[in-house]
Scaffold this motif. Structure first.
Motif, PDB file in Angstrom:
ATOM      1  N   GLY A  48      -3.342  -2.406  -8.953  1.00 33.66           N
ATOM      2  CA  GLY A  48      -4.308  -1.709  -8.093  1.00 33.66           C
ATOM      3  C   GLY A  48      -3.638  -0.604  -7.305  1.00 33.66           C
ATOM      4  O   GLY A  48      -4.165   0.510  -7.202  1.00 33.66           O
ATOM      5  N   ASN A  49      -2.464  -0.902  -6.779  1.00 32.42           N
ATOM      6  CA  ASN A  49      -1.754   0.103  -5.984  1.00 32.42           C
ATOM      7  C   ASN A  49      -1.314   1.290  -6.817  1.00 32.42           C
ATOM      8  O   ASN A  49      -1.309   2.422  -6.345  1.00 32.42           O
ATOM      9  CB  ASN A  49      -0.539  -0.519  -5.286  1.00 32.42           C
ATOM     10  N   ARG A  95      -2.906   2.416  -9.478  1.00 33.54           N
ATOM     11  CA  ARG A  95      -4.112   3.209  -9.732  1.00 33.54           C
ATOM     12  C   ARG A  95      -4.453   4.076  -8.512  1.00 33.54           C
ATOM     13  O   ARG A  95      -4.701   5.267  -8.626  1.00 33.54           O
ATOM     14  CB  ARG A  95      -5.272   2.263 -10.073  1.00 33.54           C
ATOM     15  N   GLN A  96      -4.402   3.455  -7.345  1.00 34.44           N
ATOM     16  CA  GLN A  96      -4.711   4.211  -6.117  1.00 34.44           C
ATOM     17  C   GLN A  96      -3.728   5.350  -5.884  1.00 34.44           C
ATOM     18  O   GLN A  96      -4.098   6.441  -5.472  1.00 34.44           O
ATOM     19  CB  GLN A  96      -4.649   3.268  -4.913  1.00 34.44           C
ATOM     20  N   LEU A  97      -2.449   5.054  -6.139  1.00 32.63           N
ATOM     21  CA  LEU A  97      -1.408   6.065  -5.952  1.00 32.63           C
ATOM     22  C   LEU A  97      -1.693   7.285  -6.825  1.00 32.63           C
ATOM     23  O   LEU A  97      -1.679   8.424  -6.354  1.00 32.63           O
ATOM     24  CB  LEU A  97      -0.044   5.449  -6.307  1.00 32.63           C
ATOM     25  N   GLU A 151      -4.554   8.129  -8.247  1.00 37.85           N
ATOM     26  CA  GLU A 151      -5.829   8.753  -7.880  1.00 37.85           C
ATOM     27  C   GLU A 151      -5.700   9.641  -6.653  1.00 37.85           C
ATOM     28  O   GLU A 151      -6.197  10.746  -6.607  1.00 37.85           O
ATOM     29  CB  GLU A 151      -6.872   7.668  -7.590  1.00 37.85           C
ATOM     30  N   ARG A 152      -4.995   9.124  -5.653  1.00 35.74           N
ATOM     31  CA  ARG A 152      -4.979   9.833  -4.365  1.00 35.74           C
ATOM     32  C   ARG A 152      -3.942  10.938  -4.284  1.00 35.74           C
ATOM     33  O   ARG A 152      -4.079  11.862  -3.495  1.00 35.74           O
ATOM     34  CB  ARG A 152      -4.740   8.842  -3.228  1.00 35.74           C
ATOM     35  N   ASP A 171       0.828  -1.192   0.000  1.00 38.54           N
ATOM     36  CA  ASP A 171       0.000   0.000   0.000  1.00 38.54           C
ATOM     37  C   ASP A 171       0.873   1.258   0.000  1.00 38.54           C
ATOM     38  O   ASP A 171       1.737   1.424   0.860  1.00 38.54           O
ATOM     39  CB  ASP A 171      -0.903  -0.014   1.247  1.00 38.54           C
ATOM     40  N   CYS A 172       0.631   2.147  -0.967  1.00 37.13           N
ATOM     41  CA  CYS A 172       1.510   3.309  -1.125  1.00 37.13           C
ATOM     42  C   CYS A 172       1.195   4.425  -0.130  1.00 37.13           C
ATOM     43  O   CYS A 172       2.099   5.128   0.325  1.00 37.13           O
ATOM     44  CB  CYS A 172       1.437   3.841  -2.544  1.00 37.13           C
ATOM     45  N   ALA A 173      -0.099   4.597   0.205  1.00 33.95           N
ATOM     46  CA  ALA A 173      -0.460   5.680   1.125  1.00 33.95           C
ATOM     47  C   ALA A 173       0.274   5.504   2.461  1.00 33.95           C
ATOM     48  O   ALA A 173       0.784   6.467   3.041  1.00 33.95           O
ATOM     49  CB  ALA A 173      -1.963   5.709   1.331  1.00 33.95           C
TER      50      ALA A 173
END
Ligand SMILES: Nc1nc2c(ncn2[C@@H]2O[C@H](COP(=O)(O)OP(=O)(O)OP(=O)(O)O)[C@@H](O)[C@H]2O)c(=O)[nH]1
Ligand SMILES: [Mg+2]
Length: 328
Positions: free
Chosen positions: A216-217, A219-221, A223-224, A165-167
């Motif tokens: 997935g990670n 994409r989330q990175l 996006e966020r 998870d990058c966050a």
């Protein structure tokens, strides 16, 4: 000597043999201790390595109280700018250095591989940018040296492992940086100098994009975080998106390149004058020669936003790629 030692151990041992100074010897021994497998057959060797390590540390302390040692964390700047790679263990910082530059770092699948900074030169268009690999955060041995290396950098590239998870990684890294009074600027934020504070521009690089679990990670990175920071996903190992990464690294440097031109001649595009964003014709002139700013009568410009050969005032703010003909 136990026979089943991994090849990385042998490499570290070779570095130890070749080390000339106590800090180098300490780094090599630490590496050997990190790599060596723990079992009955290696107990004795581990004991010997630990003893030797503490002897070198004593020696190093004695020496540093009498004479100044060369600090392995003081990396001399070269090229147009220095960008330090930071991140948690095993994210691929060393692999990124190896893929972007001419340097040949040690890359391995165990954490805390890198124990000292290693610089390399990255070519981007007509520029050379220095990229510096660093040991990961959470490595107590390198604590103050690493902070000073980062504080001295022109910009940072924060390397994230896309298989996790990058966050969480970003939060941890920013916290570690803040604790050392290094603040990562958000997009559009001015770089104001405050005593004791170290504002830095940074690029977030999600690495290992070649792996399935990275999708997935990534994409989330994006996006966020792409609202607040420049972000991209790469694979250093498979050479994915690295050209884009070079471009993004250049863009966080806040550099403009301008070229000199003699009347009636073409400019030499291989030899840019490197200036901070916001520099004026005047600053350009004084880089060419210390007297030129004072003597400057007028300048002509060939650039994106001007007519070819248009006269510009001394205060004109340069854009990347401008060609200037100075008249003195
Ligand atoms: N699949 C894949 N693996 C990678 C990539 N980049 C690095 N790795 C692997 O990840 C592991 C760690 O790479 P390193 O470059 O040593 O990581 P590091 O961040 O320098 O690690 P430390 O020095 O311990 O902080 C190695 O096994 C690399 O082969 C990548 O783009 N894709
Ligand atoms: Mg490394």
């Amino acid at each position: 000597m136990p026979a089943n030692l991994p090849p990385q151990y042998k490499e570290a041992e070779e570095r130890y043999r070749q080390a000339k100074t106590p800090p180098e010897k300490i780094l090599a021994l630490e590496e050997m201790l990190a790599i060596i497998p723990h079992h009955k057959g290696t107990d004795k060797l581990i004991g010997q390595l630990r003893k030797r390590l503490s002897q070198h540390k004593d020696e190093s302390q004695r020496r540093s109280s009498t004479s100044r040692q060369a600090d392995p964390f003081a990396v001399k700047k070269e090229g147009a700018a220095q960008v330090v790679l930071v991140g948690l263990p095993n994210g691929g910082k060393s692999q990124i250095l190896g893929s972007l530059t001419n340097a040949v770092p040690l890359i391995a699948d165990y954490p805390f591989t890198t124990r000292a900074p290693l610089p390399g030169m990255m070519k981007f268009e007509n520029l050379q940018v220095q990229i510096v690999d660093s040991p990961p955060f959470m490595d107590e041995f390198v604590e103050s040296g690493l902070a000073n290396l980062i504080r001295n950098a022109d910009a940072l590239a924060i390397i994230l492992d896309l298989t996790e998870d990058c966050a969480t990684q970003i939060e941890l890294i920013l916290e570690e940086l803040n604790r050392r009074r290094i603040r990562v600027l958000k997009r559009g934020e001015e770089k104001r100098t405050e005593i004791g504070q170290y504002p830095k521009r940074a690029l977030l690089i999600g690495n290992k994009a070649d792996l399935k679990e990275a999708q997935g990670n990534c994409r989330q990175l994006l996006e966020r975080f792409s609202r607040d920071y420049p972000v991209l996903c790469v694979s250093a190992k498979e050479n994915l998106n690295l050209e884009e990464a070079k471009k993004e690294i250049f863009s966080i440097l806040d550099i403009v390149r301008a070229y000199t031109k003699a009347p009636g001649k073409a400019p030499d595009r291989n030899d840019p004058v490197i200036l901070h964003k916001g520099s004026r014709v005047l600053d350009f002139a004084s880089q060419i020669h210390k007297d030129f700013a004072q003597k400057l009568k007028f300048a002509r410009i060939w650039g994106k936003e001007k007519y070819d050969g248009q006269m510009v005032p001394r205060e004109y703010i340069l854009l990347d790629g401008d060609v200037i003909e100075l008249h003195i």
